[in-house]
Design a protein around this motif. Structure first.
Motif, PDB file in Angstrom:
ATOM      1  N   VAL A  41      -2.768 -10.420   4.424  1.00 10.95           N
ATOM      2  CA  VAL A  41      -2.902  -9.638   5.652  1.00 10.95           C
ATOM      3  C   VAL A  41      -4.174  -8.817   5.522  1.00 10.95           C
ATOM      4  O   VAL A  41      -4.411  -8.186   4.488  1.00 10.95           O
ATOM      5  CB  VAL A  41      -1.700  -8.696   5.856  1.00 10.95           C
ATOM      6  N   LEU A  53       7.014  -7.394   7.177  1.00 14.27           N
ATOM      7  CA  LEU A  53       6.086  -8.308   6.514  1.00 14.27           C
ATOM      8  C   LEU A  53       6.562  -9.758   6.600  1.00 14.27           C
ATOM      9  O   LEU A  53       5.754 -10.673   6.789  1.00 14.27           O
ATOM     10  CB  LEU A  53       5.911  -7.904   5.052  1.00 14.27           C
ATOM     11  N   LEU A  76      -0.427  -3.688  15.044  1.00 12.67           N
ATOM     12  CA  LEU A  76      -1.208  -4.373  14.015  1.00 12.67           C
ATOM     13  C   LEU A  76      -2.166  -5.381  14.644  1.00 12.67           C
ATOM     14  O   LEU A  76      -2.517  -6.390  14.032  1.00 12.67           O
ATOM     15  CB  LEU A  76      -0.270  -5.075  13.026  1.00 12.67           C
ATOM     16  N   ALA A  98       3.568  -0.786   7.402  1.00 10.23           N
ATOM     17  CA  ALA A  98       4.204  -2.116   7.432  1.00 10.23           C
ATOM     18  C   ALA A  98       4.437  -2.650   6.027  1.00 10.23           C
ATOM     19  O   ALA A  98       5.412  -3.371   5.780  1.00 10.23           O
ATOM     20  CB  ALA A  98       3.338  -3.085   8.230  1.00 10.23           C
ATOM     21  N   LEU A  99       3.548  -2.300   5.091  1.00  7.16           N
ATOM     22  CA  LEU A  99       3.681  -2.795   3.725  1.00  7.16           C
ATOM     23  C   LEU A  99       4.946  -2.261   3.050  1.00  7.16           C
ATOM     24  O   LEU A  99       5.400  -2.813   2.052  1.00  7.16           O
ATOM     25  CB  LEU A  99       2.458  -2.406   2.893  1.00  7.16           C
ATOM     26  N   LEU A 130      -0.739  -0.493   9.084  1.00  4.11           N
ATOM     27  CA  LEU A 130      -0.604  -1.578   8.120  1.00  4.11           C
ATOM     28  C   LEU A 130       0.013  -1.068   6.822  1.00  4.11           C
ATOM     29  O   LEU A 130       0.880  -1.722   6.238  1.00  4.11           O
ATOM     30  CB  LEU A 130      -1.967  -2.221   7.840  1.00  4.11           C
ATOM     31  N   LEU A 140      -7.819  -2.300   1.151  1.00 12.47           N
ATOM     32  CA  LEU A 140      -8.028  -1.766   2.497  1.00 12.47           C
ATOM     33  C   LEU A 140      -9.092  -0.671   2.498  1.00 12.47           C
ATOM     34  O   LEU A 140      -9.761  -0.445   3.513  1.00 12.47           O
ATOM     35  CB  LEU A 140      -6.720  -1.214   3.066  1.00 12.47           C
ATOM     36  N   THR A 181      -5.337  -6.760  12.882  1.00 13.51           N
ATOM     37  CA  THR A 181      -5.195  -7.507  11.640  1.00 13.51           C
ATOM     38  C   THR A 181      -4.965  -8.989  11.905  1.00 13.51           C
ATOM     39  O   THR A 181      -4.514  -9.385  12.976  1.00 13.51           O
ATOM     40  CB  THR A 181      -4.008  -6.978  10.805  1.00 13.51           C
ATOM     41  N   LEU A 239       5.664 -10.934   9.910  1.00  4.48           N
ATOM     42  CA  LEU A 239       4.217 -11.168   9.970  1.00  4.48           C
ATOM     43  C   LEU A 239       3.851 -12.515   9.363  1.00  4.48           C
ATOM     44  O   LEU A 239       3.048 -13.268   9.921  1.00  4.48           O
ATOM     45  CB  LEU A 239       3.467 -10.062   9.220  1.00  4.48           C
ATOM     46  N   ALA A 251      -6.362   0.783  12.037  1.00  5.50           N
ATOM     47  CA  ALA A 251      -5.296  -0.162  11.688  1.00  5.50           C
ATOM     48  C   ALA A 251      -4.734   0.085  10.293  1.00  5.50           C
ATOM     49  O   ALA A 251      -3.693  -0.474   9.951  1.00  5.50           O
ATOM     50  CB  ALA A 251      -5.814  -1.592  11.776  1.00  5.50           C
TER      51      ALA A 251
END
Length: 335
Positions: free
Chosen positions: A307, A258, A284, A251-252, A248, A234, A287, A261, A244
């Motif tokens: 992602v 995930l 998100l 979210a990981l 993100l 990233l 993404t 997603l 973002a």
């Protein structure tokens, strides 16, 4: 729906924007691509594409960049998925062929996907509930203590210790091992649990073994296990993806997020691409997710994918995701 020439213009804009990270102008398109038309015609085509929402102008007097709608059309109109190079195929085979067990396969797959795509890779462990029983092993550690080893069709191994009320003779252990395998081997998890619990009611002295195995099969907590790799990728997007990156990264850390997603597992030949606002989380929306299912034979037991920002190499990413899924499926099929 744009005509074929405008689709070529859109395709050129997407490819140039992904590779250069800069808004694309008509002059650059004419210089870099053999579109077979004048710059004035390209400008007219870009104006129509912008009016229809496929591209947008981020700043006055700047070039154009694709919108989510533009990326969607680009992906939908891909005639073929970009083939993997010989070097990429060799890298997949070299890395995955050395895996020693399911954990190793999953972790190697994550590392490989993140290296091939330069994105964040996510691999879900095969779900226990969709597996079948390949074999059950019973090992005597002490006269009254057994190790039960449950081996599933995915290559997954579940182990439990069992304390027996009375010591088991060698002959009794062999007999019990045979009865447990006759009841469970080749069965789906649900059917194996039913058979083992029926066995437990018939053999009170060894019911604890059958019940322990049934509980191990019924434990679906590990169905939500996933492995993530390549978060450092990233950093290469810098300011262009800054808004973002934080959501993100958050979210990981949330496996449930995930898994949502990635979506439901599909067959390994079907690669699903969700772009920007098509995903389940608005935070998100910058993404995209490229994912597919994997598993032995034609059965999809879990999902893997990547992602990353909407500005990605979709053909190459789709090819890498599909290739790794096929290879992992083959390994599980042969395990």
């Amino acid at each position: 729906m744009p005509d074929e020439r405008r689709l070529e213009v859109l395709r050129a804009i997407v490819e140039d924007y992904v590779s250069t990270e800069e808004p694309v102008g008509s002059k650059a398109l004419v210089e870099r691509h053999r579109l077979g038309v004048s710059p004035a015609t390209v400008r007219n085509d870009m104006a129509v594409l912008e009016e229809e929402g496929f591209i947008t102008q981020p700043h006055t007097s700047a070039g154009r960049v694709p919108t989510d709608k533009g990326y969607r059309l680009f992906v939908d109109r891909l005639t073929t998925v970009k083939p993997m190079t010989v070097a990429e195929r060799r890298a997949i085979a070299t890395l995955l062929d050395g895996a020693i067990d399911l954990d190793d396969v999953v972790h190697r797959s994550v590392r490989l996907l993140s290296q091939l795509t330069r994105q964040v890779a996510v691999v879900q462990y095969p779900t226990l509930s969709r597996s079948t029983v390949r074999h059950v092993e019973l090992v005597a550690l002490m006269p009254t203590r057994l190790l039960t080893v449950l081996i599933l069709s995915t290559g997954r191994v579940e182990q439990r210790l069992v304390e027996m009320a009375e010591p088991l003779t060698d002959d009794a252990l062999v007999d019990l091992r045979g009865q447990v395998n006759r009841a469970a081997t080749g069965q789906t998890i649900a059917d194996a649990v039913t058979a083992l619990r029926a066995l437990a009611s018939e053999l009170p002295d060894t019911a604890v073994v059958a019940e322990t195995l049934a509980e191990a099969m019924s434990d679906h907590r590990s169905d939500e296990r996933i492995v993530v790799g390549g978060a450092a990728n990233l950093a290469r997007y810098g300011d262009s993806f800054d808004s973002a990156v934080r959501p993100l990264l958050e979210a990981l850390e949330e496996h449930v997020v995930l898994l949502k997603l990635l979506g439901e597992a599909t067959t390994g030949d079907t690669v699903t691409v969700r772009i920007g606002h098509e995903g389940p989380y608005q935070e998100l929306a910058s993404t995209s997710v490229v994912a597919t299912g994997y598993g032995p034979g034609d059965e999809a037991l879990a999902t893997l994918g990547i992602v990353g920002p909407t500005r990605m190499d979709y053909p190459g990413t789709m090819a890498a995701v599909r290739a790794v899924a096929r290879y992992v499926s083959r390994i599980l099929d042969e395990a």
